[in-house]
Design a protein around this motif. Structure first.
Motif, PDB file in Angstrom:
ATOM      1  N   THR A 171       0.748  -1.098   0.100  1.00  0.00           N
ATOM      2  CA  THR A 171       0.037   0.099   0.001  1.00  0.00           C
ATOM      3  C   THR A 171       0.874   1.471  -0.079  1.00  0.00           C
ATOM      4  O   THR A 171       0.216   2.337  -0.283  1.00  0.00           O
ATOM      5  N   SER A 172       1.999   1.192   0.296  1.00  0.00           N
ATOM      6  CA  SER A 172       3.061   2.229   0.148  1.00  0.00           C
ATOM      7  C   SER A 172       3.802   2.142  -1.048  1.00  0.00           C
ATOM      8  O   SER A 172       3.912   1.447  -1.875  1.00  0.00           O
ATOM      9  N   ASP A 200       3.904  -3.465   4.408  1.00  0.00           N
ATOM     10  CA  ASP A 200       3.201  -2.515   3.350  1.00  0.00           C
ATOM     11  C   ASP A 200       3.954  -1.905   2.338  1.00  0.00           C
ATOM     12  O   ASP A 200       3.563  -1.152   1.541  1.00  0.00           O
TER      13      ASP A 200
END
Length: 116
Positions: A60-61, A103
């Motif tokens: 997600t990063s 992430d």
């Protein structure tokens, strides 16, 4: 047992065995100048070189992650810092998983070229 039954048992056994493995359908990649670096006390290191395209759902990063406990991780970090210091474009290929930092996609390879 008939031939059809044996085939079904073999097919189901194969399917069950394959379901135990995780296949990485997606791996990200990015190219650009180093835009940011994050380092932690937990021997984790992350960097951003632009938009990570094709990344897996766990990432997600926009950063890629490297575990700096290994010799390979330390070599990648040194390469990234050298490229950043010289303002070079860095090309990163992701591993397709987030096993280093939950992430962020783990970097599989890093490359750059010197201007001619």
């Amino acid at each position: 047992m008939t031939t059809t039954s044996k085939f079904r048992v073999a097919l189901l056994t194969t399917a069950a065995a394959l379901s135990l493995f995780s296949f990485n359908a997606y791996a990200g990649s990015a190219s650009g100048k180093v835009a940011g670096i994050t380092a932690t006390r937990a021997a984790l290191w992350a960097f951003n070189v632009g938009t990570n395209s094709g990344r897996p759902a766990c990432a997600t990063s926009n950063e890629f992650a490297i575990d700096n406990n290994s010799a390979a991780g330390k070599a990648m970090i040194a390469s990234i810092l050298a490229a950043q210091a010289q303002g070079l474009i860095v090309n990163v290929s992701g591993s397709g998983n987030c096993d280093v930092w939950g992430d962020r996609e783990s970097a599989a390879s890093v490359s750059f070229a010197f201007p001619i």
